[in-house]
Enzyme design. Structure first.
Site, PDB file in Angstrom:
ATOM      1  N   CYS A 112       9.750   0.835  -0.935  1.00  0.00           N
ATOM      2  CA  CYS A 112       9.270   1.289   0.380  1.00  0.00           C
ATOM      3  C   CYS A 112       8.631   0.153   1.191  1.00  0.00           C
ATOM      4  O   CYS A 112       8.323   0.327   2.366  1.00  0.00           O
ATOM      5  CB  CYS A 112       8.296   2.443   0.212  1.00  0.00           C
ATOM      6  SG  CYS A 112       9.025   3.830  -0.668  1.00  0.00           S
ATOM      7  N   HIS A 253       4.657   2.877   6.738  1.00  0.00           N
ATOM      8  CA  HIS A 253       5.637   3.564   5.896  1.00  0.00           C
ATOM      9  C   HIS A 253       5.255   5.045   5.842  1.00  0.00           C
ATOM     10  O   HIS A 253       4.106   5.400   5.556  1.00  0.00           O
ATOM     11  CB  HIS A 253       5.640   2.951   4.499  1.00  0.00           C
ATOM     12  CG  HIS A 253       6.381   3.770   3.505  1.00  0.00           C
ATOM     13  ND1 HIS A 253       7.649   4.255   3.755  1.00  0.00           N
ATOM     14  CD2 HIS A 253       6.039   4.221   2.268  1.00  0.00           C
ATOM     15  CE1 HIS A 253       8.039   4.961   2.709  1.00  0.00           C
ATOM     16  NE2 HIS A 253       7.095   4.957   1.796  1.00  0.00           N
ATOM     17  N   ASN A 283       9.739  11.039   3.365  1.00  0.00           N
ATOM     18  CA  ASN A 283       9.654   9.627   2.976  1.00  0.00           C
ATOM     19  C   ASN A 283      11.072   9.085   2.767  1.00  0.00           C
ATOM     20  O   ASN A 283      11.738   9.446   1.801  1.00  0.00           O
ATOM     21  CB  ASN A 283       8.831   9.534   1.683  1.00  0.00           C
ATOM     22  CG  ASN A 283       8.734   8.124   1.137  1.00  0.00           C
ATOM     23  OD1 ASN A 283       9.466   7.229   1.550  1.00  0.00           O
ATOM     24  ND2 ASN A 283       7.828   7.925   0.197  1.00  0.00           N
TER      25      ASN A 283
HETATM   26  N1  COA Z   1       4.639  22.717  -4.865  1.00  0.00           N
HETATM   27  C1  COA Z   1       3.637  23.467  -5.354  1.00  0.00           C
HETATM   28  N2  COA Z   1       2.756  23.009  -6.253  1.00  0.00           N
HETATM   29  C2  COA Z   1       2.887  21.745  -6.667  1.00  0.00           C
HETATM   30  C3  COA Z   1       3.924  20.898  -6.198  1.00  0.00           C
HETATM   31  C4  COA Z   1       4.826  21.440  -5.271  1.00  0.00           C
HETATM   32  N3  COA Z   1       5.838  20.719  -4.746  1.00  0.00           N
HETATM   33  N4  COA Z   1       3.796  19.685  -6.775  1.00  0.00           N
HETATM   34  C5  COA Z   1       2.727  19.749  -7.588  1.00  0.00           C
HETATM   35  N5  COA Z   1       2.195  20.994  -7.531  1.00  0.00           N
HETATM   36  C6  COA Z   1       1.015  21.515  -8.231  1.00  0.00           C
HETATM   37  C7  COA Z   1       0.727  20.756  -9.502  1.00  0.00           C
HETATM   38  O1  COA Z   1       1.485  21.244 -10.566  1.00  0.00           O
HETATM   39  C8  COA Z   1      -0.750  21.014  -9.667  1.00  0.00           C
HETATM   40  O2  COA Z   1      -0.916  22.286 -10.225  1.00  0.00           O
HETATM   41  P1  COA Z   1      -2.043  22.559 -11.331  1.00  0.00           P
HETATM   42  O3  COA Z   1      -3.336  22.265 -10.619  1.00  0.00           O
HETATM   43  O4  COA Z   1      -1.835  23.991 -11.659  1.00  0.00           O
HETATM   44  O5  COA Z   1      -1.753  21.606 -12.428  1.00  0.00           O
HETATM   45  C9  COA Z   1      -1.270  21.084  -8.239  1.00  0.00           C
HETATM   46  O6  COA Z   1      -0.128  21.320  -7.406  1.00  0.00           O
HETATM   47  C10 COA Z   1      -1.951  19.808  -7.782  1.00  0.00           C
HETATM   48  O7  COA Z   1      -1.122  18.716  -8.150  1.00  0.00           O
HETATM   49  P2  COA Z   1      -1.520  17.228  -7.846  1.00  0.00           P
HETATM   50  O8  COA Z   1      -0.457  16.317  -8.360  1.00  0.00           O
HETATM   51  O9  COA Z   1      -2.928  17.004  -8.279  1.00  0.00           O
HETATM   52  O10 COA Z   1      -1.467  17.265  -6.265  1.00  0.00           O
HETATM   53  P3  COA Z   1      -1.985  16.182  -5.251  1.00  0.00           P
HETATM   54  O11 COA Z   1      -3.054  16.746  -4.414  1.00  0.00           O
HETATM   55  O12 COA Z   1      -2.245  14.866  -5.911  1.00  0.00           O
HETATM   56  O13 COA Z   1      -0.709  16.012  -4.319  1.00  0.00           O
HETATM   57  C11 COA Z   1       1.075  14.468  -3.956  1.00  0.00           C
HETATM   58  C12 COA Z   1       0.486  15.542  -4.871  1.00  0.00           C
HETATM   59  C13 COA Z   1       2.357  13.945  -4.577  1.00  0.00           C
HETATM   60  C14 COA Z   1       1.398  15.105  -2.609  1.00  0.00           C
HETATM   61  C15 COA Z   1       0.016  13.339  -3.772  1.00  0.00           C
HETATM   62  O14 COA Z   1      -0.454  12.911  -5.033  1.00  0.00           O
HETATM   63  C16 COA Z   1       0.568  12.164  -3.027  1.00  0.00           C
HETATM   64  O15 COA Z   1       0.867  12.243  -1.867  1.00  0.00           O
HETATM   65  N6  COA Z   1       0.704  10.995  -3.689  1.00  0.00           N
HETATM   66  C17 COA Z   1       1.330   9.854  -3.093  1.00  0.00           C
HETATM   67  C18 COA Z   1       2.814   9.967  -3.284  1.00  0.00           C
HETATM   68  C19 COA Z   1       3.601   9.008  -2.452  1.00  0.00           C
HETATM   69  O16 COA Z   1       3.333   8.834  -1.300  1.00  0.00           O
HETATM   70  N7  COA Z   1       4.604   8.399  -3.082  1.00  0.00           N
HETATM   71  C20 COA Z   1       5.505   7.506  -2.452  1.00  0.00           C
HETATM   72  C21 COA Z   1       4.850   6.205  -2.161  1.00  0.00           C
HETATM   73  S1  COA Z   1       5.982   5.135  -1.450  1.00  0.00           S
END
Ligand code: COA
Length: 327
Positions: A112, A253, A283
């Site tokens: 990215c 990004h 993304n």
């Molecule tokens: N729909 C519903 N629930 C979901 C889900 C989805 N698509 N994905 C994860 N969950 C659930 C998880 O299982 C978890 O459930 P639990 O509490 O029962 O275990 C809960 O939601 C929270 O998950 P978590 O991973 O802690 O969520 P988060 O607040 O960290 O958000 C992201 C997840 C991926 C949105 C966040 O971590 C993020 O944006 N990270 C950066 C990713 C990124 O930008 N990557 C590319 C970089 S180039």
């Protein structure tokens, strides 16, 4: 020393749209969850008839048209991608499709961050006087390598392609940049080769594996982005002799709206100065910055002379910022 000007932008138009509601038919998720955590409402996917090179070519063609430059005048084509049509390189297919007969073409992979890394790389060829006209493309078809049954990753990504044209000019409009890598964090975000040993002859084996779909530690990537991106933008601004007050537009990004908001907040950049197309595209990896830039230029938001802080970040891990002045 010749300077660098950005004189055109372009993007590809992908017609297949995948909404959050569509995704919730495949995995246990919802429009509410995805929109609240990421800002994404839908993403575009490459059609069965598209290829990475066809999307990249369309974006490059549109950028060349805006720059009023013919394909024959292009000296270099740099294609930032992690999802090539050909592991040997896809840029040459783009060169042939464009009819850029004089151009040398090659791929650059930095996930990215690929577009920012390619932009800075292209600028070095111009500054040293080697090349005058360069097309920098960011294009990715991450849908090829997404695990569509993994709700923690599949909701984030989309396909896309964007491009810019750089030209040698008297005035240098690449005002400052900073690029970084940290391979010790590679495990946080992967599209890794999985070797499989196959017997060849006697006791000699070969590795005949393939790439496994994207895996990610979302929380680690989030923490990395919100700490490193403001820092790298500040360093690039320092090299440009500018401060955050000089930023007209932030074109980051497009990974997650919460990351964009946190970065803007830390830098004190007002939210109406932050370009975001997250809701419509998700993304799109190396494509996201040139795509967001092109949309903002064509919408008349970004005007000649505007100072743009751009930053890419992602797998590698890699991150980098460039401060540019439009046209
Ligand atoms: N729909 C519903 N629930 C979901 C889900 C989805 N698509 N994905 C994860 N969950 C659930 C998880 O299982 C978890 O459930 P639990 O509490 O029962 O275990 C809960 O939601 C929270 O998950 P978590 O991973 O802690 O969520 P988060 O607040 O960290 O958000 C992201 C997840 C991926 C949105 C966040 O971590 C993020 O944006 N990270 C950066 C990713 C990124 O930008 N990557 C590319 C970089 S180039």
């Amino acid at each position: 020393m010749p300077g660098v000007s950005l004189v055109g932008s372009g993007s590809a138009c992908l017609t297949v749209q995948l909404t959050n509601d569509d995704l919730s038919q495949r995995v246990d998720t919802s429009d509410e969850w995805i929109a609240a955590r990421t800002g994404i409402r839908q993403r575009h996917l490459a059609a069965a008839t598209d290829s990475l090179s066809s999307l990249a070519t369309e974006a490059a063609r549109n950028a060349l048209a805006m720059a009023d430059l013919s394909a024959e005048e292009v000296d270099l084509i740099l294609l930032a991608t992690s999802t090539p049509d050909d592991l040997f390189g896809t840029a040459c297919q783009v060169q042939a499709a464009l009819g850029a007969t004089r151009a040398v073409a090659f791929d650059l992979t930095a996930a990215c961050s690929g577009f920012v890394f390619a932009l800075v790389t292209a600028a070095q060829y111009i500054r040293t006087g080697v090349f005058k006209n360069v097309v920098v493309i960011g294009a990715d078809v991450l849908s090829r390598w997404t695990d569509w049954d993994d709700r923690t990753t599949c909701v984030l990504f989309g396909d896309g392609a964007g491009a810019v044209v750089l030209r040698a000019s008297e005035r240098d409009r690449l005002l400052g940049f900073e690029l970084c890598s940290d391979g010790s964090l590679n495990h946080c975000l992967n599209l890794a080769y999985q070797p499989e040993t196959a017997p060849l002859v006697g006791d000699i084996n070969v590795q005949m594996g393939t790439f496994s779909p994207i895996t990610m530690n979302g929380r680690e990537v989030y923490k990395f982005a919100v700490s490193r991106v403001p820092e790298v933008i500040e360093k690039a601004l320092f090299r440009a002799g500018l401060t955050t007050a000089d930023i007209d537009w932030m074109v980051l990004h497009q990974a997650n709206q919460r990351i964009l908001d946190a970065v803007a907040d830390r830098l004190g950049v007002p939210s109406d100065r932050v370009v975001s197309n997250m809701a419509r595209h998700g993304n799109t990896s190396a494509a996201s910055i040139p795509l967001a830039l092109d949309e903002a230029v064509r919408a008349g938001k970004i005007q000649p002379g505007d100072v743009i802080a751009t930053a890419g970040f992602g797998a590698g891990l890699t991150w980098g910022a460039a401060i540019i002045q439009w046209r």
